[in-house]
Design a protein around this motif. Structure first.
Motif, PDB file in Angstrom:
ATOM      1  N   ASP A 188      -8.228 -34.653 -11.892  1.00 39.16           N
ATOM      2  CA  ASP A 188      -9.816 -34.284 -12.526  1.00 39.16           C
ATOM      3  C   ASP A 188     -10.528 -33.474 -11.645  1.00 39.16           C
ATOM      4  O   ASP A 188     -11.782 -33.012 -12.216  1.00 39.16           O
ATOM      5  CB  ASP A 188     -10.366 -35.693 -12.539  1.00 39.16           C
ATOM      6  CG  ASP A 188     -10.674 -36.354 -10.996  1.00 39.16           C
ATOM      7  OD1 ASP A 188     -10.169 -35.904  -9.986  1.00 39.16           O
ATOM      8  OD2 ASP A 188     -11.519 -37.432 -10.879  1.00 39.16           O
ATOM      9  N   GLY A 189     -10.107 -33.071 -10.512  1.00 41.25           N
ATOM     10  CA  GLY A 189     -11.022 -32.043  -9.794  1.00 41.25           C
ATOM     11  C   GLY A 189     -10.946 -30.779 -10.771  1.00 41.25           C
ATOM     12  O   GLY A 189     -11.733 -29.760 -10.554  1.00 41.25           O
ATOM     13  N   ILE A 190      -9.775 -30.595 -11.577  1.00 40.57           N
ATOM     14  CA  ILE A 190      -9.927 -29.112 -12.529  1.00 40.57           C
ATOM     15  C   ILE A 190     -10.601 -29.716 -13.665  1.00 40.57           C
ATOM     16  O   ILE A 190     -11.618 -28.799 -14.226  1.00 40.57           O
ATOM     17  CB  ILE A 190      -8.336 -29.034 -12.793  1.00 40.57           C
ATOM     18  CG1 ILE A 190      -7.409 -28.694 -11.604  1.00 40.57           C
ATOM     19  CG2 ILE A 190      -8.201 -28.099 -13.976  1.00 40.57           C
ATOM     20  CD1 ILE A 190      -7.727 -27.211 -11.011  1.00 40.57           C
ATOM     21  N   ASP A 204     -12.075 -23.427 -21.708  1.00 38.98           N
ATOM     22  CA  ASP A 204     -12.122 -22.646 -20.504  1.00 38.98           C
ATOM     23  C   ASP A 204     -10.519 -22.506 -20.166  1.00 38.98           C
ATOM     24  O   ASP A 204     -10.174 -21.126 -19.843  1.00 38.98           O
ATOM     25  CB  ASP A 204     -12.881 -23.142 -19.274  1.00 38.98           C
ATOM     26  CG  ASP A 204     -14.310 -23.433 -19.753  1.00 38.98           C
ATOM     27  OD1 ASP A 204     -14.889 -22.357 -20.295  1.00 38.98           O
ATOM     28  OD2 ASP A 204     -14.928 -24.435 -19.136  1.00 38.98           O
ATOM     29  N   ILE A 205      -9.975 -23.598 -20.058  1.00 34.72           N
ATOM     30  CA  ILE A 205      -8.326 -23.432 -19.872  1.00 34.72           C
ATOM     31  C   ILE A 205      -7.586 -22.505 -20.750  1.00 34.72           C
ATOM     32  O   ILE A 205      -6.692 -21.899 -20.488  1.00 34.72           O
ATOM     33  CB  ILE A 205      -7.913 -24.934 -19.917  1.00 34.72           C
ATOM     34  CG1 ILE A 205      -8.582 -25.650 -18.717  1.00 34.72           C
ATOM     35  CG2 ILE A 205      -6.271 -24.862 -19.519  1.00 34.72           C
ATOM     36  CD1 ILE A 205      -8.355 -27.261 -18.730  1.00 34.72           C
ATOM     37  N   GLU A 206      -7.828 -22.696 -22.206  1.00 36.26           N
ATOM     38  CA  GLU A 206      -7.355 -21.878 -22.916  1.00 36.26           C
ATOM     39  C   GLU A 206      -7.728 -20.482 -22.874  1.00 36.26           C
ATOM     40  O   GLU A 206      -6.843 -19.742 -23.116  1.00 36.26           O
ATOM     41  CB  GLU A 206      -7.679 -22.377 -24.481  1.00 36.26           C
ATOM     42  CG  GLU A 206      -7.174 -21.705 -25.564  1.00 36.26           C
ATOM     43  CD  GLU A 206      -7.498 -22.514 -26.933  1.00 36.26           C
ATOM     44  OE1 GLU A 206      -7.923 -21.684 -27.578  1.00 36.26           O
ATOM     45  OE2 GLU A 206      -7.467 -23.679 -27.063  1.00 36.26           O
ATOM     46  N   ALA A 207      -9.103 -20.199 -22.656  1.00 35.03           N
ATOM     47  CA  ALA A 207      -9.455 -18.787 -22.350  1.00 35.03           C
ATOM     48  C   ALA A 207      -8.665 -18.231 -21.145  1.00 35.03           C
ATOM     49  O   ALA A 207      -8.122 -17.154 -21.317  1.00 35.03           O
ATOM     50  CB  ALA A 207     -10.683 -18.573 -22.144  1.00 35.03           C
ATOM     51  N   SER A 208      -8.344 -18.986 -20.260  1.00 38.11           N
ATOM     52  CA  SER A 208      -7.664 -18.312 -18.960  1.00 38.11           C
ATOM     53  C   SER A 208      -6.125 -17.967 -19.226  1.00 38.11           C
ATOM     54  O   SER A 208      -5.760 -17.151 -18.700  1.00 38.11           O
ATOM     55  CB  SER A 208      -7.881 -19.467 -17.863  1.00 38.11           C
ATOM     56  OG  SER A 208      -6.942 -18.874 -17.022  1.00 38.11           O
ATOM     57  N   LEU A 209      -5.880 -19.019 -20.049  1.00 37.58           N
ATOM     58  CA  LEU A 209      -4.347 -18.836 -20.452  1.00 37.58           C
ATOM     59  C   LEU A 209      -4.199 -17.426 -21.556  1.00 37.58           C
ATOM     60  O   LEU A 209      -3.169 -16.686 -21.235  1.00 37.58           O
ATOM     61  CB  LEU A 209      -3.853 -20.006 -21.350  1.00 37.58           C
ATOM     62  CG  LEU A 209      -2.456 -19.974 -21.920  1.00 37.58           C
ATOM     63  CD1 LEU A 209      -1.444 -19.606 -20.802  1.00 37.58           C
ATOM     64  CD2 LEU A 209      -2.296 -21.276 -22.950  1.00 37.58           C
ATOM     65  N   LYS A 210      -4.990 -17.144 -22.243  1.00 37.17           N
ATOM     66  CA  LYS A 210      -5.040 -16.020 -22.883  1.00 37.17           C
ATOM     67  C   LYS A 210      -5.167 -14.841 -22.363  1.00 37.17           C
ATOM     68  O   LYS A 210      -4.308 -13.891 -22.590  1.00 37.17           O
ATOM     69  CB  LYS A 210      -6.121 -16.047 -23.979  1.00 37.17           C
ATOM     70  CG  LYS A 210      -5.969 -17.101 -25.143  1.00 37.17           C
ATOM     71  CD  LYS A 210      -7.141 -17.240 -26.267  1.00 37.17           C
ATOM     72  CE  LYS A 210      -6.873 -18.248 -27.354  1.00 37.17           C
ATOM     73  NZ  LYS A 210      -8.141 -18.264 -28.271  1.00 37.17           N
ATOM     74  N   MET A 213      -7.822 -22.239 -10.528  1.00 42.74           N
ATOM     75  CA  MET A 213      -8.148 -22.606  -9.210  1.00 42.74           C
ATOM     76  C   MET A 213      -9.565 -21.931  -8.680  1.00 42.74           C
ATOM     77  O   MET A 213     -10.264 -22.406  -8.092  1.00 42.74           O
ATOM     78  CB  MET A 213      -7.134 -22.783  -8.237  1.00 42.74           C
ATOM     79  CG  MET A 213      -5.739 -23.406  -8.579  1.00 42.74           C
ATOM     80  SD  MET A 213      -5.831 -25.016  -8.473  1.00 42.74           S
ATOM     81  CE  MET A 213      -5.827 -25.627  -6.614  1.00 42.74           C
ATOM     82  N   ASP A 214      -9.413 -20.513  -8.831  1.00 44.20           N
ATOM     83  CA  ASP A 214     -10.367 -19.539  -8.470  1.00 44.20           C
ATOM     84  C   ASP A 214     -11.819 -20.228  -9.201  1.00 44.20           C
ATOM     85  O   ASP A 214     -13.006 -20.088  -8.716  1.00 44.20           O
ATOM     86  CB  ASP A 214     -10.314 -18.301  -8.826  1.00 44.20           C
ATOM     87  CG  ASP A 214      -9.300 -17.676  -7.686  1.00 44.20           C
ATOM     88  OD1 ASP A 214      -8.800 -18.669  -6.685  1.00 44.20           O
ATOM     89  OD2 ASP A 214      -8.561 -16.729  -8.017  1.00 44.20           O
ATOM     90  N   GLN A 215     -11.530 -20.423 -10.501  1.00 42.76           N
ATOM     91  CA  GLN A 215     -12.826 -20.891 -11.395  1.00 42.76           C
ATOM     92  C   GLN A 215     -13.355 -22.166 -10.869  1.00 42.76           C
ATOM     93  O   GLN A 215     -14.651 -22.317 -10.678  1.00 42.76           O
ATOM     94  CB  GLN A 215     -12.494 -20.948 -12.754  1.00 42.76           C
ATOM     95  CG  GLN A 215     -12.261 -19.736 -13.596  1.00 42.76           C
ATOM     96  CD  GLN A 215     -12.098 -19.985 -14.939  1.00 42.76           C
ATOM     97  OE1 GLN A 215     -13.133 -20.441 -15.577  1.00 42.76           O
ATOM     98  NE2 GLN A 215     -11.020 -19.963 -15.657  1.00 42.76           N
TER      99      GLN A 215
END
Length: 263
Positions: free
Chosen positions: A202-204, A212-218, A231-233
């Motif tokens: 849950d810390g993520i 946000d997770i999807e945008a990072s993946l893209k 992790m940086d975000q």
């Protein structure tokens, strides 16, 4: 930790994975993760311990020990029984060590049969798994928590849930005396090159929404870049108030390269 591709037969899937864990702004880390292989089945698991520095870390450690020792089956009933045995192992330890009486842990586990090209997953608590296909969110686990029960009942919106004061209160966890048991996918699903999975505590997800997770993946060119970016975000968003946070990314690729096939 970085993993290389795992070919097990000419027609098998190739996997690449990467895991990172950070204590955040706490003085200790109760999170844990592992991956293990049993013939052509690979398991990835993440746990978030509860019960203080000693208890939480011990509970998540015991959960990962149980994952490593299990026969890796994709049968949902057997999978569920293994998770219940994991819970009993933690409860036995509670009884033998009064100092650990309050310990418990969440767990989320993904199993991929690289030869059958199928996957199954399970969770207990509020550690999550996200499944993306060509960077589009296909499915995610549903938390065993008070706030999620309110969202599911239509009493809170997803946005309101993010700031709900009791969002960390769980309805079920490994080692806890609760009526809510583990959730295991009803039947294995087909997986293929271009699929990506994220397992996280849950810390993520308290800091990052699914979009946000999807945008990072893209924008990530490798599974390592994806997990590192997440992790940086979290570290930036938390601004000194971060809980422990842990992420494991798993990509299915056509040939074991460190890039995801996008459409």
């Amino acid at each position: 930790m970085t993993g290389q591709a795992h070919p097990c037969a000419q027609s098998s899937l190739a996997l690449v994975h990467h895991s990172l864990s950070h204590k955040g702004d706490r003085s200790y880390n109760e999170d844990a993760y592992c991956h293990v292989r049993d013939k052509h089945v690979v398991s990835f698991a993440v746990a978030d311990g509860m019960g203080g520095a000693a208890g939480g870390a011990q509970a998540s450690h015991l959960a990962m020990q149980a994952v490593r020792a299990a026969v890796l089956t994709l049968d949902p009933e057997q999978f569920s029984a293994q998770l219940r045995a994991m819970s009993q192992r933690i409860q036995d330890e509670q009884q033998s060590n009064p100092r650990l009486r309050q310990m418990s842990t969440t767990v989320v586990e993904l199993r991929i049969d690289t030869y059958a090209q199928k996957a199954v997953w399970a969770h207990w608590g509020d550690s999550r798994m996200y499944w993306f296909r060509a960077t589009e969110l296909m499915a995610m686990t549903v938390d065993h928590s008070v706030v999620q029960s309110l969202v599911s009942a239509g009493l809170l919106s997803a946005q309101e849930a993010r700031s709900y004061p009791q969002k960390n209160v769980l309805l079920g966890a490994v080692g806890a005396n609760s009526e809510v048991g583990p959730d295991v996918l009803a039947a294995p699903v087909d997986v293929a090159s271009g699929d990506a999975f994220l397992l996280c505590t849950d810390g993520i997800w308290n800091c990052l929404a699914p979009e946000d997770i999807e945008a990072s993946l893209k924008r990530s060119g490798s599974v390592q870049a994806w997990v590192t970016d997440l992790m940086d975000q979290v570290e930036r968003v938390g601004q000194g108030s971060n809980d422990n946070f842990t992420a494991t990314g798993v990509w299915i690729t056509s040939d074991g390269e460190q890039t995801l096939l996008l459409r």
